[in-house]
Write a protein that holds these residues in place. Structure first.
Motif, PDB file in Angstrom:
ATOM      1  N   ASP A  30       9.503  18.782  51.171  1.00 50.48           N
ATOM      2  CA  ASP A  30       8.285  18.523  51.784  1.00 50.48           C
ATOM      3  C   ASP A  30       7.103  20.061  51.446  1.00 50.48           C
ATOM      4  N   VAL A  31       7.383  20.723  51.016  1.00 50.87           N
ATOM      5  CA  VAL A  31       6.016  21.704  50.632  1.00 50.87           C
ATOM      6  C   VAL A  31       6.110  21.593  49.023  1.00 50.87           C
ATOM      7  N   ALA A  32       4.780  22.232  48.931  1.00 51.49           N
ATOM      8  CA  ALA A  32       4.415  22.170  47.014  1.00 51.49           C
ATOM      9  C   ALA A  32       3.259  22.577  46.929  1.00 51.49           C
ATOM     10  N   ALA A  33       3.722  23.016  45.903  1.00 55.06           N
ATOM     11  CA  ALA A  33       2.290  24.378  45.403  1.00 55.06           C
ATOM     12  C   ALA A  33       2.155  23.447  43.974  1.00 55.06           C
ATOM     13  N   GLY A  34       1.061  23.443  43.445  1.00 56.13           N
ATOM     14  CA  GLY A  34       0.617  22.472  41.881  1.00 56.13           C
ATOM     15  C   GLY A  34      -1.373  23.420  41.688  1.00 56.13           C
ATOM     16  N   LEU A  35      -1.189  23.286  40.263  1.00 55.76           N
ATOM     17  CA  LEU A  35      -2.244  23.696  39.825  1.00 55.76           C
ATOM     18  C   LEU A  35      -2.902  22.798  39.245  1.00 55.76           C
ATOM     19  N   ARG A  36      -3.825  22.647  39.888  1.00 51.07           N
ATOM     20  CA  ARG A  36      -5.358  21.718  39.111  1.00 51.07           C
ATOM     21  C   ARG A  36      -5.343  22.188  37.536  1.00 51.07           C
ATOM     22  N   CYS A  37      -5.973  22.763  37.115  1.00 54.80           N
ATOM     23  CA  CYS A  37      -6.288  22.934  35.762  1.00 54.80           C
ATOM     24  C   CYS A  37      -6.512  24.666  35.904  1.00 54.80           C
ATOM     25  N   VAL A  38      -6.248  24.908  34.411  1.00 55.04           N
ATOM     26  CA  VAL A  38      -6.447  27.074  33.649  1.00 55.04           C
ATOM     27  C   VAL A  38      -7.832  26.733  33.374  1.00 55.04           C
ATOM     28  N   TRP A  39      -8.822  27.245  34.473  1.00 52.86           N
ATOM     29  CA  TRP A  39      -9.923  27.145  33.618  1.00 52.86           C
ATOM     30  C   TRP A  39     -10.089  28.242  33.117  1.00 52.86           C
ATOM     31  N   LEU A  47      -7.215  30.006  38.196  1.00 53.35           N
ATOM     32  CA  LEU A  47      -5.896  28.866  38.726  1.00 53.35           C
ATOM     33  C   LEU A  47      -6.413  28.721  39.508  1.00 53.35           C
ATOM     34  N   PRO A  48      -6.870  27.646  39.853  1.00 59.60           N
ATOM     35  CA  PRO A  48      -6.940  26.909  40.854  1.00 59.60           C
ATOM     36  C   PRO A  48      -5.806  25.620  41.804  1.00 59.60           C
ATOM     37  N   VAL A  49      -5.274  26.173  43.061  1.00 63.81           N
ATOM     38  CA  VAL A  49      -4.165  25.856  43.463  1.00 63.81           C
ATOM     39  C   VAL A  49      -4.464  24.672  44.450  1.00 63.81           C
ATOM     40  N   VAL A  50      -3.444  24.185  44.441  1.00 64.91           N
ATOM     41  CA  VAL A  50      -3.181  23.190  45.881  1.00 64.91           C
ATOM     42  C   VAL A  50      -2.342  23.601  46.465  1.00 64.91           C
ATOM     43  N   ILE A  51      -1.396  23.282  47.725  1.00 70.33           N
ATOM     44  CA  ILE A  51      -0.488  23.919  48.132  1.00 70.33           C
ATOM     45  C   ILE A  51      -0.324  22.473  48.983  1.00 70.33           C
ATOM     46  N   ARG A  52       0.230  22.026  50.159  1.00 69.47           N
ATOM     47  CA  ARG A  52       0.607  20.732  50.413  1.00 69.47           C
ATOM     48  C   ARG A  52       1.882  20.991  50.873  1.00 69.47           C
ATOM     49  N   VAL A  95      -0.167  40.846  39.917  1.00 67.98           N
ATOM     50  CA  VAL A  95      -0.423  40.128  41.545  1.00 67.98           C
ATOM     51  C   VAL A  95      -1.631  39.908  41.122  1.00 67.98           C
ATOM     52  N   ALA A  96      -1.571  37.527  41.301  1.00 64.76           N
ATOM     53  CA  ALA A  96      -3.241  36.949  41.306  1.00 64.76           C
ATOM     54  C   ALA A  96      -2.706  37.033  43.031  1.00 64.76           C
ATOM     55  N   GLU A  97      -3.955  37.619  43.718  1.00 67.16           N
ATOM     56  CA  GLU A  97      -4.805  37.321  45.333  1.00 67.16           C
ATOM     57  C   GLU A  97      -5.275  36.468  45.499  1.00 67.16           C
ATOM     58  N   ALA A  98      -5.226  35.549  46.454  1.00 62.17           N
ATOM     59  CA  ALA A  98      -5.912  34.770  46.811  1.00 62.17           C
ATOM     60  C   ALA A  98      -6.931  34.633  47.029  1.00 62.17           C
ATOM     61  N   SER A  99      -9.174  33.647  46.692  1.00 64.58           N
ATOM     62  CA  SER A  99      -9.634  33.838  47.590  1.00 64.58           C
ATOM     63  C   SER A  99     -10.082  32.705  47.348  1.00 64.58           C
ATOM     64  N   GLY A 100     -11.355  32.879  47.851  1.00 60.91           N
ATOM     65  CA  GLY A 100     -11.882  31.008  48.048  1.00 60.91           C
ATOM     66  C   GLY A 100     -11.220  29.688  48.393  1.00 60.91           C
ATOM     67  N   GLY A 101     -12.109  29.267  48.305  1.00 58.53           N
ATOM     68  CA  GLY A 101     -10.967  27.851  48.508  1.00 58.53           C
ATOM     69  C   GLY A 101     -11.089  28.115  50.012  1.00 58.53           C
ATOM     70  N   SER A 102     -10.493  26.921  50.239  1.00 59.54           N
ATOM     71  CA  SER A 102     -10.199  26.585  51.693  1.00 59.54           C
ATOM     72  C   SER A 102      -9.028  25.886  52.331  1.00 59.54           C
ATOM     73  N   SER A 103      -8.631  25.768  53.810  1.00 65.55           N
ATOM     74  CA  SER A 103      -7.934  25.003  53.887  1.00 65.55           C
ATOM     75  C   SER A 103      -7.276  24.401  55.404  1.00 65.55           C
ATOM     76  N   HIS A 115      -7.708  29.923  45.497  1.00 69.88           N
ATOM     77  CA  HIS A 115      -8.400  30.000  43.635  1.00 69.88           C
ATOM     78  C   HIS A 115      -7.838  31.433  43.473  1.00 69.88           C
ATOM     79  N   TYR A 116      -7.385  31.672  42.470  1.00 73.01           N
ATOM     80  CA  TYR A 116      -6.407  32.837  41.831  1.00 73.01           C
ATOM     81  C   TYR A 116      -6.638  33.578  40.220  1.00 73.01           C
ATOM     82  N   TRP A 117      -7.119  34.612  40.419  1.00 73.18           N
ATOM     83  CA  TRP A 117      -7.720  35.050  39.204  1.00 73.18           C
ATOM     84  C   TRP A 117      -7.009  35.674  38.072  1.00 73.18           C
ATOM     85  N   ILE A 118      -6.915  35.711  36.798  1.00 71.96           N
ATOM     86  CA  ILE A 118      -6.677  36.588  35.769  1.00 71.96           C
ATOM     87  C   ILE A 118      -6.902  37.510  35.622  1.00 71.96           C
TER      88      ILE A 118
END
Length: 162
Positions: A30-39, A47-52, A95-103, A115-118
């Motif tokens: 009942d927990v998952a993380a997915g990557l929308r795409c790599v820009w 890397l915009p990620v979705v966690i549900r 390590v890519a630190e998260a920022s931006g987005g919503s929860s 959002h994660y940046w490399i």
């Protein structure tokens, strides 16, 4: 170890180019993380990620994200995420630190979109990712992403303003 954070010191002005399509990064019931795409940008990768999460995993994610005293449904600008994203690119570990987005979350459902940046492009076209959030039941999972050819990236980037 390198730490990358979105936005970089000088954020890209353009829309970027898609270098990889959607993929599930980790899933455990009942927990998952997915990557929308790599820009891809000449300056690096976004890397915009979705966690549900559902059920007890959602409750744990809400506590981790909003604190123990919050009850009911919450929505906020996401300043960070407890999802750990370790990266290996061009023989650099980071390590890519998260920022931006919503929860948002409540007793039954949790969603975050960090959002994660490399801050560099892979010379060999691949990045190794390791993601985990053990506090909510998301086990350590590793995968290699094989990106589209980036040699013509400057020509493929969609410009917002000419």
């Amino acid at each position: 170890m390198t730490t990358w954070r979105w936005p970089p010191a000088v954020p890209p002005e353009d829309l970027g180019a898609v270098a990889h399509g959607p993929v599930v990064l980790a899933s455990d019931g009942d927990v998952a993380a997915g990557l929308r795409c790599v820009w891809a940008y000449p300056e690096g990768l976004l890397l915009p990620v979705v966690i549900r999460a559902r059920g007890v995993h959602a409750e744990a994610a809400v506590r981790q994200t909003f604190g123990r005293d919050r009850a009911g449904v919450h929505a906020s600008e996401l300043q960070g995420s407890a999802l750990r994203v370790e990266v290996r690119v061009n023989d650099h570990n980071g390590v890519a630190e998260a920022s931006g987005g919503s929860s948002s979350g409540g007793e039954e459902v949790f969603t975050a979109e960090p959002h994660y940046w490399i801050g560099e492009l892979p010379r060999d076209g691949q990045i190794d990712l390791r993601v985990s959030w053990p506090e909510v039941g998301l086990a350590d999972t590793a995968m290699t992403l094989h990106l589209e050819d980036l040699t013509d990236l400057r020509e493929r980037v969609v410009r917002l303003l000419p």
